[in-house]
Design a protein around this motif. Structure first.
Motif, PDB file in Angstrom:
ATOM      1  N   ASP A  69       0.843  -1.219   0.109  1.00 65.08           N
ATOM      2  CA  ASP A  69       0.105   0.054  -0.039  1.00 65.08           C
ATOM      3  C   ASP A  69       0.953   1.270  -0.083  1.00 65.08           C
ATOM      4  N   ALA A  70       2.068   1.354   0.819  1.00 65.02           N
ATOM      5  CA  ALA A  70       2.833   2.296   0.825  1.00 65.02           C
ATOM      6  C   ALA A  70       3.550   2.621  -0.678  1.00 65.02           C
ATOM      7  N   PHE A 106      -5.430  11.603 -14.028  1.00 64.33           N
ATOM      8  CA  PHE A 106      -5.768  11.924 -12.460  1.00 64.33           C
ATOM      9  C   PHE A 106      -7.101  11.018 -12.236  1.00 64.33           C
ATOM     10  N   LEU A 107      -7.800  10.687 -13.042  1.00 65.39           N
ATOM     11  CA  LEU A 107      -8.968   9.612 -12.663  1.00 65.39           C
ATOM     12  C   LEU A 107      -8.103   8.339 -11.940  1.00 65.39           C
ATOM     13  N   ALA A 108      -7.020   7.917 -12.943  1.00 68.28           N
ATOM     14  CA  ALA A 108      -6.347   6.721 -12.416  1.00 68.28           C
ATOM     15  C   ALA A 108      -5.569   6.895 -11.109  1.00 68.28           C
ATOM     16  N   VAL A 109      -5.076   8.136 -10.820  1.00 73.65           N
ATOM     17  CA  VAL A 109      -4.485   8.211  -9.532  1.00 73.65           C
ATOM     18  C   VAL A 109      -5.383   8.270  -8.529  1.00 73.65           C
ATOM     19  N   GLY A 110      -6.575   9.057  -8.775  1.00 76.24           N
ATOM     20  CA  GLY A 110      -7.545   9.021  -7.716  1.00 76.24           C
ATOM     21  C   GLY A 110      -8.040   7.690  -7.339  1.00 76.24           C
ATOM     22  N   LEU A 111      -8.217   6.790  -8.436  1.00 73.54           N
ATOM     23  CA  LEU A 111      -8.616   5.288  -8.265  1.00 73.54           C
ATOM     24  C   LEU A 111      -7.582   4.566  -7.424  1.00 73.54           C
ATOM     25  N   LEU A 112      -6.332   4.885  -8.006  1.00 72.22           N
ATOM     26  CA  LEU A 112      -5.119   3.990  -7.064  1.00 72.22           C
ATOM     27  C   LEU A 112      -5.305   4.587  -5.487  1.00 72.22           C
ATOM     28  N   LEU A 113      -5.266   5.791  -5.282  1.00 71.05           N
ATOM     29  CA  LEU A 113      -5.307   6.153  -3.749  1.00 71.05           C
ATOM     30  C   LEU A 113      -6.447   5.728  -3.175  1.00 71.05           C
ATOM     31  N   ALA A 114      -7.772   5.498  -3.692  1.00 71.12           N
ATOM     32  CA  ALA A 114      -8.786   5.124  -3.341  1.00 71.12           C
ATOM     33  C   ALA A 114      -8.699   3.404  -2.872  1.00 71.12           C
ATOM     34  N   ASN A 115      -7.955   2.809  -3.854  1.00 75.05           N
ATOM     35  CA  ASN A 115      -7.466   1.308  -3.711  1.00 75.05           C
ATOM     36  C   ASN A 115      -6.771   1.239  -2.604  1.00 75.05           C
ATOM     37  N   THR A 117      -6.084   3.370  -0.004  1.00 76.35           N
ATOM     38  CA  THR A 117      -6.468   3.618   1.268  1.00 76.35           C
ATOM     39  C   THR A 117      -7.557   2.704   1.773  1.00 76.35           C
ATOM     40  N   LEU A 118      -8.433   2.051   1.107  1.00 78.57           N
ATOM     41  CA  LEU A 118      -9.238   0.944   1.476  1.00 78.57           C
ATOM     42  C   LEU A 118      -8.487  -0.331   1.960  1.00 78.57           C
ATOM     43  N   SER A 119      -7.464  -0.561   1.107  1.00 84.11           N
ATOM     44  CA  SER A 119      -6.778  -1.734   1.449  1.00 84.11           C
ATOM     45  C   SER A 119      -5.979  -1.446   2.821  1.00 84.11           C
TER      46      SER A 119
END
Length: 215
Positions: A69-70, A106-115, A117-119
């Protein structure tokens, strides 16, 4: 002959130099390489596709999952710099297409950050000495997987637009552009995620070399 540029092209929010873009590309390649090592050797391919094994790993040895995750956060940070760097390089040739590329990037970045964070939340919840609802755990793990696939696909569109624009404008080497186009197409196929990760490392290293040679 001078070309008229749109206002957002003349006054970018952030326009990193080629050297900064090169550092970001190498940083992105490092994050992807480390993530590949963690996935293959610390977590294991069988566990990656088995929520039960991931839950067991989170309980008994959460370090690989936390490290993974890091690395996602590091990858997101370097991706943001690359989005701006390549937009600065290509926006005068195709301003409309590059606005679309930034949107998907930036959509990809946002989705990755959500992934990520939830993980991270799921791992931390699993390590707590409290009963775990396996149904909720599986549902959240499914959402994490969907976010990850969506991030890869959105990033694939960014790869396609950026490398096609760079190819037609001759702003990047032809071979690197073709590699990026292949990477973009592969990113639209979720079952090729491991291949996409490897291909992305090679592309990022190549981009880092190209940008690093410029003054």
């Amino acid at each position: 002959m001078m070309h008229n540029q749109p206002m957002d092209a003349a006054h970018p929010i952030f326009s990193p130099t080629s050297r900064v873009g090169s550092i970001a590309a190498f940083g992105n390649a490092f994050a992807a390489s480390a993530a590949l090592y963690v996935a293959l050797f610390l977590i294991g391919i069988p566990a990656m596709g088995d929520p039960q094994q991931l839950a067991e790993l989170a309980i008994h040895n959460p370090t690989p999952l936390l490290l993974q995750d890091a690395l996602k956060f590091l990858s997101a940070a370097t991706a943001c710099v690359l989005i701006f760097a390549l937009d600065a390089r290509l926006r005068d040739r195709a301003p409309t297409w590059m606005r679309a590329a930034k949107l998907f990037g930036f959509l990809a970045v946002g989705l990755l950050l959500a992934n990520a964070t939830l993980s991270l939340f799921l791992v931390l919840q699993t390590t707590r000495p409290l009963p775990i609802d396996l149904g909720d755990h599986a549902a959240l793990n499914g959402v994490i997987g969907i976010l990850g696939m969506a991030a890869i696909m959105a990033n694939g569109v960014w790869y396609l637009v950026v490398n096609w624009t760079a190819r037609t404008s001759q702003r990047l080497p032809r071979g690197l552009c073709y590699l990026g186009l292949l990477l973009g197409v592969a990113s639209l196929m979720p079952f090729l995620a491991l291949f996409v990760l490897i291909l992305g490392i090679v592309w990022a290293l190549g981009l880092g070399v190209v940008l690093g040679r410029e003054k």
